[in-house]
Design an enzyme around this catalytic site. Structure first.
Site, PDB file in Angstrom:
ATOM      1  N   GLU A 406      -1.107  -1.410  18.632  1.00  0.00           N
ATOM      2  CA  GLU A 406       0.200  -0.762  18.647  1.00  0.00           C
ATOM      3  C   GLU A 406       0.157   0.620  19.290  1.00  0.00           C
ATOM      4  O   GLU A 406       1.063   1.004  20.045  1.00  0.00           O
ATOM      5  CB  GLU A 406       0.750  -0.664  17.220  1.00  0.00           C
ATOM      6  CG  GLU A 406       1.238  -1.968  16.633  1.00  0.00           C
ATOM      7  CD  GLU A 406       0.135  -2.849  16.067  1.00  0.00           C
ATOM      8  OE1 GLU A 406       0.431  -3.949  15.586  1.00  0.00           O
ATOM      9  OE2 GLU A 406      -1.041  -2.422  16.108  1.00  0.00           O
ATOM     10  N   HIS A 473       5.142  -7.147   4.802  1.00  0.00           N
ATOM     11  CA  HIS A 473       6.079  -7.745   5.747  1.00  0.00           C
ATOM     12  C   HIS A 473       7.517  -7.551   5.265  1.00  0.00           C
ATOM     13  O   HIS A 473       8.408  -8.277   5.702  1.00  0.00           O
ATOM     14  CB  HIS A 473       5.804  -9.251   5.911  1.00  0.00           C
ATOM     15  CG  HIS A 473       4.497  -9.565   6.552  1.00  0.00           C
ATOM     16  ND1 HIS A 473       3.307  -9.497   5.882  1.00  0.00           N
ATOM     17  CD2 HIS A 473       4.189  -9.951   7.822  1.00  0.00           C
ATOM     18  CE1 HIS A 473       2.317  -9.834   6.692  1.00  0.00           C
ATOM     19  NE2 HIS A 473       2.826 -10.109   7.881  1.00  0.00           N
TER      20      HIS A 473
END
Length: 667
Positions: A406, A473
């Site tokens: 990322e 999540h």
């Protein structure tokens, strides 16, 4: 020290000598000024000048360089006026960063230099993005990025080199190995024999050279540049050198064995090259003395100019205004008139996820310079299938699968922006954004304020609980970013808003975090204009009129509020959808307070540190006279998001909405 001048001319050799000597003479002057208190801090590159100068002189002037603290030779070789550099080092308003940054923490597009931040490693990913832009345009240009031997231990080094290798980017990674990361010696930094050995681990080539030999550095970079362009591949160059002074002057050098200074003084890059030129009769002693005097005169004149700069004029409005880049783009999509939706033309009912996809698809059609990046977004179409079919239509140059890194990809997005591209990065889940946190809050957010560089980057953030996905999540982590000036944070709740705000975000020259609640993707439907349109970032939406109380909310909270109002029709509930959390629409908030006198701020994020606290505080400070009751907050529990559905339902703010509403109405 052996010098091989190869086919360099007399003029080229003398030019290299002058270019090498100038940063040394400037530094010697700066050390005097530091002792006099005329500059506040200095990171010395004495002993390392051959690397910065040799690298820069080997490149074209329009090839980007990303330097570090000790690379004064990069700036002088790019002909940046010393008096303006001096203003920068003083923190003067006339410096390159208008007094907002220190020493070499700045960049300048005119000179193709991208400034570092204190974290060092994140600039490596930016080099990937700049190189990618060159590659997409089929330009024969390399990018050079510097790091120290200490920086090679950072994850950003691994990520950036790996991305450059996987994407075949013409990036030259230059390691200045001066033996110490501040005070930590190399034997406490790594165990490989030489850092260049790391190149093989990424499937690329590398070389270790004498970083104190100007001709060696110059010739190596010339050859490496040719290789990178011919084969469209990155390359790693490790330069062995030594830092003759402390990390910065205040730290001293007591941690360095004294004999090393004697060893490396013999290897001084300027003394040795000067002796070579004298021995080859390229220069005489008189000519060397004349060069010294000319450069001394130049430094003195420039210092006089630099110290006569106008004093700082503090303008609060300007400081606030220049946090963000001004949106000078032509708005190609009409503004959606929410007061008169019938003027929007043809509409169709869409799910939230379809509206996001259409906004992204139309933006790709509108902007040939828009690049999409993310894990699994190409052939697979992303885990939520939002980009499914895009790679077939727009190609893999523009729809790019990324390695699991990322930080480097966010850095690459900034590099693309520096080159005039815009980009969208899909965080597979908003929870994973922590891996790129530094790039977002320190690089993307601050770069325009620091040196006027826009960051046209949209980060899509699939977020939220209610789907039984557990702690990693399910987070809705917008509050982490609302605190950071320079970012824009958008969080739509309807399909029409999702499309219009996403298009506006892509057109915005500032970094935008675009939150998309996963539970809304396929559960929420609504009419969406078919054409390409924008909804203004920073404007809230009045969802429902009421007189008993106002619910101020966003995202999933809007759905909860509407469901609650439908379930309790006897309560006249006013609903305001913030939509944009940074910047907030304070006028709309004030109007919501005025309509009812009672306010409940509702959000899915946890209570402590959530944006509800900021909204409530602002109302208390600015709208107190309009209130008939204290502002109430309804938020999720201050725990991680649990996996079990019963626990998750209890976690969510919705479980406490009724009791909070009753408390507010009874006050």
């Amino acid at each position: 020290m052996h010098f091989d001048s190869k086919d360099l001319t007399y003029d080229q050799l003398v030019h290299l000598y002058k270019s090498l000597l100038l940063p040394r003479m400037i530094e010697e002057k700066m050390l005097v000024l530091l002792r006099q208190g005329k500059i506040s801090k200095w990171f010395s590159g004495i002993g390392q000048e051959a690397i910065a100068v040799g690298v820069t002189q080997a490149l074209d002037e329009d090839e980007w360089i990303l330097p570090l603290h000790r690379n004064l030779g990069v700036f002088t070789s790019r002909h940046m006026p010393l008096h303006k550099l001096l203003m920068q080092w003083q923190g003067n308003q006339s410096g390159y960063s208008k007094g907002r940054e220190r020493s070499f923490h700045f960049g300048n597009a005119q000179h193709h230099i991208c400034g570092m931040i204190s974290h060092l490693g994140p600039q490596l990913g930016i080099a990937d993005g700049i190189a990618l832009a060159h590659k997409l345009r089929k330009e024969d240009k390399v990018v050079v990025v510097f790091t120290g031997e200490g920086g090679t231990s950072e994850g950003d080094f691994h990520e950036a080199v790996n991305v450059a290798a996987v994407w075949d980017l013409p990036v030259i990674f230059v390691i200045e190995n001066n033996g110490y990361a501040l005070s930590t010696p190399v034997n406490e930094q790594y165990r490989c024999e030489a850092l260049v050995e790391k190149a093989r681990g990424y499937g690329i080539d590398g070389v270790k050279i004498d970083g104190n030999n100007i001709l060696n550095v110059y010739d190596t970079i010339k050859g490496v540049k040719k290789y990178c362009l011919e084969y469209q591949r990155p390359y790693l160059v490790e330069c062995a050198t030594f830092r003759m002074r402390g990390h910065e002057e205040a730290s001293g050098t007591k941690y360095v064995p004294s004999y090393l200074f004697d060893v490396w003084d013999i290897k001084d890059p300027i003394k040795n090259f000067e002796q070579f030129l004298l021995s080859k009769k390229i220069l005489t002693k008189e000519e060397v003395e004349a060069i010294h005097q000319d450069l001394k005169d130049y430094v003195d004149v420039e210092c006089n100019i630099g110290f006569n700069a106008k004093p700082m004029f503090v303008d609060t409005d300007r400081e606030l205004r220049e946090v963000y880049a001004e949106n000078k783009l032509d708005v190609r999509g009409m503004q959606y008139d929410e007061e008169n939706p019938s003027t929007a033309g043809a509409v169709k009912e869409q799910r939230f996820i379809d509206a996001v996809k259409e906004g992204l698809h139309q933006s790709m059609q509108e902007h040939a310079d828009l690049i999409l990046m993310g894990q699994d977004i190409a052939e697979y179409g992303g885990v939520f299938k939002i980009t499914e079919g895009f790679v077939e239509e727009f190609g893999k140059d523009r729809v790019r699968n990324t390695p699991l890194c990322e930080s480097a990809i966010l850095g690459a997005a900034l590099g693309l922006s520096i080159q005039g591209y815009r980009s969208m990065i899909e965080m597979q889940f908003a929870d994973f954004v922590t891996m790129g946190f530094t790039q977002i809050v320190n690089n993307l957010a601050k770069i325009h304020y620091r040196w006027g560089q826009s960051a046209n980057v949209v980060i899509r953030m699939p977020c939220g609980a209610g789907v039984g996905a557990g702690p990693f999540h399910s987070q809705t982590n917008e509050a982490w970013f609302v605190h950071t000036p320079g970012l824009k944070v958008v969080y739509p709740s309807s399909p029409a808003d999702a499309k219009g705000l996403l298009i506006a975000a892509i057109n915005d020259p500032n970094p935008v975090l675009f939150f998309e609640h996963k539970a809304l993707y396929r559960s929420v439907h609504g009419n969406v204009p078919e054409h390409y349109y924008e909804i203004e970032i920073g404007k809230a939406r009045h969802v429902r009129s009421g007189s008993d109380c106002s619910i101020i909310t966003y995202g999933q909270g809007v759905i909860w509020a509407q469901e609650y109002a439908a379930h309790y029709p006897e309560i006249s509930i006013d609903i305001l959808d913030l939509r944009t959390l940074l910047p907030l629409d304070y006028e709309a908030i004030r109007e919501a307070v005025g309509r009812t006198g009672r306010v409940l701020v509702l959000h899915e994020d946890t209570m402590t540190g959530g944006i509800g606290g900021e909204v409530a505080a602002w109302i208390g400070e600015h709208c107190f006279e309009l209130l008939d009751a204290p502002v109430m907050r309804c938020a999720s529990l201050d725990t991680p998001v649990p996996f079990n559905i019963d626990l998750e339902n209890n976690f969510l703010a919705k479980a406490r909405l009724h009791e909070t509403m009753v408390k507010l109405l009874k006050y």
